[in-house]
Design a protein around this motif. Sequence first.
Motif, mmCIF file in Angstrom:
data_model
loop_
_atom_site.group_PDB
_atom_site.id
_atom_site.type_symbol
_atom_site.label_atom_id
_atom_site.label_comp_id
_atom_site.label_asym_id
_atom_site.label_seq_id
_atom_site.Cartn_x
_atom_site.Cartn_y
_atom_site.Cartn_z
ATOM 1 N N PHE A 1 -20.764 -11.339 -6.655
ATOM 2 C CA PHE A 1 -19.977 -11.087 -7.871
ATOM 3 C C PHE A 1 -20.702 -11.631 -9.099
ATOM 4 N N MET A 2 -21.333 -12.785 -8.940
ATOM 5 C CA MET A 2 -22.072 -13.359 -10.069
ATOM 6 C C MET A 2 -23.235 -12.449 -10.467
ATOM 7 N N GLU A 3 -23.931 -11.922 -9.477
ATOM 8 C CA GLU A 3 -25.056 -11.024 -9.740
ATOM 9 C C GLU A 3 -24.594 -9.731 -10.402
ATOM 10 N N LYS A 4 -23.437 -9.205 -9.975
ATOM 11 C CA LYS A 4 -22.933 -7.945 -10.508
ATOM 12 C C LYS A 4 -22.187 -8.107 -11.833
ATOM 13 N N GLY A 5 -21.904 -9.342 -12.213
ATOM 14 C CA GLY A 5 -21.142 -9.568 -13.436
ATOM 15 C C GLY A 5 -19.648 -9.374 -13.267
ATOM 16 N N TYR A 6 -19.139 -9.509 -12.019
ATOM 17 C CA TYR A 6 -17.705 -9.406 -11.757
ATOM 18 C C TYR A 6 -17.063 -10.781 -11.983
ATOM 19 N N ASP A 7 -17.001 -11.206 -13.240
ATOM 20 C CA ASP A 7 -16.599 -12.581 -13.552
ATOM 21 C C ASP A 7 -15.179 -12.912 -13.107
ATOM 22 N N ASP A 8 -14.281 -11.924 -13.183
ATOM 23 C CA ASP A 8 -12.890 -12.184 -12.817
ATOM 24 C C ASP A 8 -12.716 -12.479 -11.324
ATOM 25 N N PHE A 9 -13.712 -12.157 -10.514
ATOM 26 C CA PHE A 9 -13.599 -12.342 -9.070
ATOM 27 C C PHE A 9 -14.187 -13.667 -8.586
ATOM 28 N N TRP B 1 0.860 -1.191 0.000
ATOM 29 C CA TRP B 1 0.000 0.000 0.000
ATOM 30 C C TRP B 1 0.893 1.237 0.000
ATOM 31 N N LYS B 2 1.062 1.871 -1.156
ATOM 32 C CA LYS B 2 2.078 2.916 -1.306
ATOM 33 C C LYS B 2 1.529 4.330 -1.390
ATOM 34 N N SER B 3 0.289 4.520 -1.830
ATOM 35 C CA SER B 3 -0.183 5.880 -2.068
ATOM 36 C C SER B 3 -1.669 5.992 -1.753
ATOM 37 N N ALA B 4 -2.098 7.238 -1.516
ATOM 38 C CA ALA B 4 -3.509 7.499 -1.274
ATOM 39 C C ALA B 4 -4.294 7.309 -2.569
ATOM 40 N N ALA B 5 -5.562 6.950 -2.418
ATOM 41 C CA ALA B 5 -6.389 6.706 -3.603
ATOM 42 C C ALA B 5 -7.856 6.799 -3.221
ATOM 43 N N ILE B 6 -8.680 6.873 -4.246
ATOM 44 C CA ILE B 6 -10.127 6.737 -4.077
ATOM 45 C C ILE B 6 -10.554 5.515 -4.870
ATOM 46 N N TRP B 7 -11.082 4.528 -4.179
ATOM 47 C CA TRP B 7 -11.530 3.303 -4.827
ATOM 48 C C TRP B 7 -13.038 3.328 -5.021
ATOM 49 N N SER B 8 -13.470 2.762 -6.127
ATOM 50 C CA SER B 8 -14.879 2.391 -6.253
ATOM 51 C C SER B 8 -15.093 1.078 -5.502
ATOM 52 N N GLU B 9 -16.329 0.674 -5.386
ATOM 53 C CA GLU B 9 -16.608 -0.623 -4.743
ATOM 54 C C GLU B 9 -15.924 -1.756 -5.512
ATOM 55 N N LYS B 10 -15.938 -1.697 -6.835
ATOM 56 C CA LYS B 10 -15.284 -2.742 -7.620
ATOM 57 C C LYS B 10 -13.774 -2.678 -7.467
ATOM 58 N N ASP B 11 -13.212 -1.461 -7.387
ATOM 59 C CA ASP B 11 -11.770 -1.321 -7.147
ATOM 60 C C ASP B 11 -11.373 -2.007 -5.838
ATOM 61 N N PHE B 12 -12.211 -1.861 -4.810
ATOM 62 C CA PHE B 12 -11.928 -2.488 -3.520
ATOM 63 C C PHE B 12 -11.754 -3.994 -3.687
ATOM 64 N N TRP B 13 -12.678 -4.622 -4.416
ATOM 65 C CA TRP B 13 -12.578 -6.077 -4.597
ATOM 66 C C TRP B 13 -11.412 -6.433 -5.513
ATOM 67 N N ASP B 14 -11.138 -5.597 -6.486
ATOM 68 C CA ASP B 14 -10.006 -5.860 -7.371
ATOM 69 C C ASP B 14 -8.702 -5.895 -6.585
ATOM 70 N N ARG C 1 -22.141 -22.027 -15.677
ATOM 71 C CA ARG C 1 -22.184 -20.711 -16.298
ATOM 72 C C ARG C 1 -22.012 -20.812 -17.810
ATOM 73 N N ASP C 2 -22.486 -19.793 -18.481
ATOM 74 C CA ASP C 2 -22.303 -19.673 -19.929
ATOM 75 C C ASP C 2 -21.521 -18.389 -20.187
ATOM 76 N N PRO C 3 -20.332 -18.451 -20.792
ATOM 77 C CA PRO C 3 -19.717 -19.652 -21.371
ATOM 78 C C PRO C 3 -19.108 -20.567 -20.309
ATOM 79 N N ARG C 4 -18.967 -21.828 -20.670
ATOM 80 C CA ARG C 4 -18.403 -22.800 -19.759
ATOM 81 C C ARG C 4 -16.940 -22.463 -19.467
ATOM 82 N N PRO C 5 -16.470 -22.751 -18.248
ATOM 83 C CA PRO C 5 -15.064 -22.480 -17.925
ATOM 84 C C PRO C 5 -14.124 -23.374 -18.721
#
Length: 342
Positions: free
Chosen positions: A240-248, A137-150, A300-304
């Motif tokens: 995450f599934m509901e929000k479409g955050y597939d990478d999470f 954690w090196k610098s100040a920032a403003i995160w969105s809710e998705k940034d927080f999970w990222d 899920r579609d598409p299949r993993p």
Amino acid sequence: MQESSLVSIIIPVYNCGPYLAQCLDSVLAQSYRNLEIILVDDGSTDSSYEICRSYEEKDSRIKLLHKENGGQSSARNLGLDKCTGSYIMFIDSDDYVSPLMVEKLYGRITKDAGDLAMCNASYLYEDGRTRLVWEGWKSAAIWSEKDFWDENVNMVNVATMLPWNKLYPRKLFDGLRFAEGRVQEDELILDKLIRQCKRISVIPDSLYFYRQRETSTMGRLSGKISFGYEEACLSRFYYFMEKGYDDFLLPALYLAYRGLEGEHKKLRPLGLLSGDTANRRLYAAHRKEFNAAIDRYLARDPRPPRGIAIKLRFLKKSFLLYRLYGAVRPPLAALYHRLLRP
């Protein structure tokens, strides 16, 4: 320094006599003075209550509440019910904070028009050593809710997933309280708080000192069954599934697996998962929920990809098979590619 809003600091207290004065002194030393300090004695049997009373007598900002022992969550909830500040902060009574903590978090959340502000923290060891909780954690920032999970979905980060190094607008707790009678309850409520946030102010300064000791709440978990962490990870998975955050999705499943496996490793040697016991039935129910989440991911579609699907099917069948597959797959893949070389 502008001080316009009352900040309520809620401190649950239980049998922490040797550390309590350091904690309270650090709170009274805050450069931000417009504070309401709520001490909730959770039925202490040592000198903690008397120490709290002595501090209440010397500073009018301190309000001392006393209740029968019900756990940290019930103490925090009583503090939430009684506090009157526009902003809320939690501090554990065996920890301490920098004198600039409230000032910096309040300054940041008001400057950024944030929904929550958080800072870095340091582990505090019994020999006096400290170590940053989050080295990256090196610098100040403003995160969105998705940034927080990222930033956090791939790891267990004490600095972001526990409640005590943060400043919350009071409205975040409207209709929301800590789950009582549970351990590792922090993960469950933090998820619900973060989901309400659009702007999260973060600063890299280490302003909270998190004491490491065997008799703390987390240190006393041995032998107690707890699925708070796994429940939080599965709740995130479906969110995450509901929000479409597939990478999470996969990271959430993996961390849920780590939580379940950790409970299994802890409880099986103690005999708490043998026979037709309540613990065994509880573990089986949570394992069933975990397997259902795997099925949802595989459908899920598409299949993993095929390799991921195979790993998840092993994981659903047996944690041991999953570990064995993970151990033998790399050397087998290397051998396969060597044999196919021209």
